[in-house]
Design an enzyme around this catalytic site. Structure first.
Site, PDB file in Angstrom:
ATOM      1  CE  LYS A   1      53.250 -22.993  31.556  1.00 39.24           C
ATOM      2  NZ  LYS A   1      53.768 -21.753  32.178  1.00 39.24           N
TER       3      LYS A   1
ATOM      4  CG  ASP B   1      49.257 -19.375  34.237  1.00 40.93           C
ATOM      5  OD1 ASP B   1      48.659 -19.597  35.309  1.00 40.93           O
ATOM      6  OD2 ASP B   1      50.471 -19.042  34.165  1.00 40.93           O
TER       7      ASP B   1
ATOM      8  CE  LYS C   1      49.797 -15.780  34.922  1.00 37.17           C
ATOM      9  NZ  LYS C   1      51.151 -15.362  35.280  1.00 37.17           N
TER      10      LYS C   1
ATOM     11  NE  ARG D   1      58.389 -22.603  38.428  1.00 42.61           N
ATOM     12  CZ  ARG D   1      59.067 -21.525  38.793  1.00 42.61           C
ATOM     13  NH1 ARG D   1      59.937 -21.567  39.782  1.00 42.61           N
ATOM     14  NH2 ARG D   1      58.895 -20.384  38.146  1.00 42.61           N
TER      15      ARG D   1
HETATM   16  N1  BES Z   1      52.961 -18.542  32.182  1.00 39.37           N
HETATM   17  C1  BES Z   1      53.631 -17.778  33.155  1.00 39.37           C
HETATM   18  C2  BES Z   1      54.868 -17.093  32.629  1.00 39.37           C
HETATM   19  C3  BES Z   1      54.653 -15.855  31.800  1.00 39.37           C
HETATM   20  C4  BES Z   1      54.232 -14.686  32.375  1.00 39.37           C
HETATM   21  C5  BES Z   1      54.944 -15.880  30.468  1.00 39.37           C
HETATM   22  C6  BES Z   1      54.072 -13.556  31.607  1.00 39.37           C
HETATM   23  C7  BES Z   1      54.804 -14.743  29.700  1.00 39.37           C
HETATM   24  C8  BES Z   1      54.367 -13.581  30.264  1.00 39.37           C
HETATM   25  C9  BES Z   1      54.049 -18.667  34.312  1.00 39.37           C
HETATM   26  O1  BES Z   1      53.213 -19.720  34.602  1.00 39.37           O
HETATM   27  C10 BES Z   1      54.104 -17.813  35.509  1.00 39.37           C
HETATM   28  O2  BES Z   1      53.080 -17.337  35.918  1.00 39.37           O
HETATM   29  N2  BES Z   1      55.293 -17.621  36.068  1.00 39.37           N
HETATM   30  C11 BES Z   1      55.460 -16.791  37.199  1.00 39.37           C
HETATM   31  C12 BES Z   1      56.436 -17.469  38.122  1.00 39.37           C
HETATM   32  C13 BES Z   1      56.536 -16.814  39.467  1.00 39.37           C
HETATM   33  C14 BES Z   1      55.258 -17.038  40.245  1.00 39.37           C
HETATM   34  C15 BES Z   1      57.705 -17.401  40.193  1.00 39.37           C
HETATM   35  C16 BES Z   1      55.995 -15.447  36.719  1.00 39.37           C
HETATM   36  O3  BES Z   1      56.823 -15.418  35.819  1.00 39.37           O
HETATM   37  O4  BES Z   1      55.545 -14.432  37.252  1.00 39.37           O
HETATM   38 ZN    ZN Z   2      52.086 -20.410  33.071  1.00 43.52          ZN
HETATM   39 MN    MN Z   3      51.639 -19.150  35.932  1.00 49.57          MN
END
Ligand code: BES
Ligand code: ZN
Ligand code: MN
Length: 517
Positions: A255, A260, A267, A341
């Site tokens: 990835k 992000d 976020k 994903r």
């Molecule tokens: N890159 C993040 C995952 C992440 C978050 C890694 C915090 C490490 C620390 C990923 O793209 C993401 O935002 N995932 C979301 C998924 C949710 C929207 C279903 C998450 O984990 O909140």
């Molecule tokens: Zn991410």
């Molecule tokens: Mn994300």
């Protein structure tokens, strides 16, 4: 930093010229000998000044009869690889602050239960403890340690372990460098340039696809994530050709979200800076290739990196939008923050063309995985028991641990939607597993595993920085596959769905970001 392996007992170590001598003293250390080092250990033990607990240190300055001006006696507990790691970490962390220490000798005593594992632990710990990131902070106290010599009683049984560890360190540091770079110093374009530099190394070839090529391939899901950013996407394809052409490769998919923000599902501000690490999966693939170039094992490996930024913008993907993936499956994007994903699914479809022996994707995919496993173990998901066992074993050997998580089909229930073949998110519960279930839909044509490294790829807080994980695990896994027969692909091939007919989406005016319009 340079590593050397040398035959040394305590008597010879006392005559070694170095700025510092680190002598590991496990409980089993025999100080019967009468050389100056053994005598010092015996005296310190007798006085109760030297604990054998791993990580405990006793410093000597200009001790009589020893050539090195600084000597650290380092407790090394039971002498296991874990204890050696702790001991070397403590010793090198102390020495790295001293301005005149450039050459260190680390002496591993004879009689350790697993000498190769101890050598690997010592090399990796010395590198890790002395690492400094200087790209955007050139005045930082740069690493002064130039050479670490690992002294062992007998080099023959540990030579291979030493070569492996030295290659691993180079790969881990490459991954750390790119993981640590802020997003304005590590755009998809710059990441592709970094990959291209690897293409100059022996047996490595690199190809970089841009927006037009990616559009032609039909990677509608990957493109949708990138469309909210001013930065053009890149799809990076690396090949390491270590074996004959016909041999099925291992494919590593990383990835590569260079930042992000969450996109429109933005976020919160707190710690958002850490989302520069959202390309650590990609960095681990690059790092593994860097290490392969050092080690030159006889196997074929392919690396795939979908690289993009996830940004909110007038043209960004919106919650509820439906995109068509390269596989033909339509995806309802209920949360634009579940973007990993969306870029991985198209890379997983692209992987089919290599007829791989196995595909492993590596991703900082879910906060839920951090909640489940913390920073100690990466999450491992696989529908293939043999592949899962190989990866878990590789992680154990490399001391880069992972833990297998479930993939029951019931976990996919929440991904059902009335508007597409699949939604990109389910509820909050079991978030790391539902993310893996989403990926699994795109990885049915080969043995597949997914590593969720959201908790293990970087550290936060005062020690903020990339860990370079799981380069150690990946390198070990790839090397473990050398000479292994390729498992025949299961007869029950899942037919690829005919691409669904979907109305053409409304897209913004033609631009570099939207070359297909
Ligand atoms: N890159 C993040 C995952 C992440 C978050 C890694 C915090 C490490 C620390 C990923 O793209 C993401 O935002 N995932 C979301 C998924 C949710 C929207 C279903 C998450 O984990 O909140
Ligand atoms: Zn991410
Ligand atoms: Mn994300």
């Amino acid at each position: 930093m340079d590593f050397q392996l040398k035959t040394l007992d305590t008597a010879r170590a006392a005559t070694e010229k170095a700025d510092a001598l680190v002598v590991l003293v496990p409980e089993s250390f025999s100080s019967d000998a009468s050389d100056p080092l053994s005598t010092a250990v015996a005296a310190a033990r007798k006085a109760g000044d030297l604990e054998s607990k791993a990580g405990k240190l006793l410093s000597l300055y200009r001790p009589a009869g020893i050539a090195a001006p600084r000597v650290l006696l380092a407790g090394a507990g039971d002498g296991s690889a874990g204890a050696v790691r702790q001991a070397v970490t403590a010793a090198v962390s102390g020495l790295k602050a001293l301005t005149s220490v450039r050459r260190i000798v680390v002496v591993l005593p004879a009689g350790l239960s697993d000498a190769p594992a101890a050598v690997r632990a010592a090399v990796n710990a010395a590198a890790d403890a002395s690492y400094v990131f200087t790209t955007t902070k050139p005045k930082a106290d740069a690493r002064r340690i130039e050479r670490v010599t690992v002294g062992v009683a007998d080099t023959a049984p540990v030579r291979e372990a030493f070569a492996h560890a030295s290659a691993q360190v180079v790969g881990v540091e490459f991954a750390k460098e790119w993981g640590n770079r802020p997003s304005n110093h590590a755009t998809p374009t710059l990441l592709a340039d970094a990959a291209r530099t690897l293409g100059k190394l022996p047996r490595i070839k690199v190809e970089v696809l841009g927006p037009r090529e990616v559009a032609k391939l039909g990677m509608g899901s990957f493109m949708a994530v990138a469309q909210g950013s001013e930065q053009e996407l890149r799809f990076i394809v690396l090949r390491y050709d270590g074996a004959s052409k016909g041999e099925a490769p291992v494919v590593l998919v990383g990835k590569g979200i260079t930042f992000d923000t969450g996109g429109i599902s933005i976020k919160p501000a707190g710690e958002m800076d850490e989302m520069k690490f959202d390309m650590c999966g990609a960095a681990s693939v690059l790092g593994t290739f860097r290490a392969l170039a050092e080690l030159q094992p006889a196997i074929n490996v392919v690396g795939l990196i979908p690289a993009a930024e996830n940004m909110p913008d007038g043209r960004a993907l919106k919650p509820g939008d439906v995109v068509t993936s390269m596989s033909g499956q339509t995806i309802e994007v209920l949360n634009t923050d579940a973007e990993g994903r969306l870029v991985l699914c198209d890379a997983l479809t692209y992987a089919e063309r290599f007829e791989p022996r196995a595909v492993v994707d590596i991703a900082t995919l879910t906060g839920a995985c951090v909640v489940a496993l913390g920073a100690v173990r990466s999450g491992l998901f696989s529908s293939d028991d043999a592949l899962a066992a190989s990866l878990q074993a590789a992680g154990d050997t490399a001391m880069d641990l992972c833990w297998r998580m479930p993939l029951d089909d019931d976990y996919a229930d929440g991904l059902k939607t009335n508007f597409a073949d699949v939604a990109n998110v389910a509820g909050r519960a079991g978030g790391a597993v539902t993310a893996a279930k989403f990926l699994q839909r795109f990885a049915r044509k080969y043995p597949w595993a997914h590593l969720d490294i959201a908790g293990s790829a970087w550290k936060g807080g005062a020690a903020k920085g990339s860990t370079g994980r799981p380069v150690g695990l990946l390198l070990q896994y790839v090397v473990s596959q050398v000479g292994q027969p390729v498992k025949p692909v299961p007869a029950k091939k899942v037919a690829r769905k005919a691409p669904a007919k979907v109305a053409k989406p409304v897209v913004a005016a033609k631009s570099a970001r939207n070359p297909a319009t």
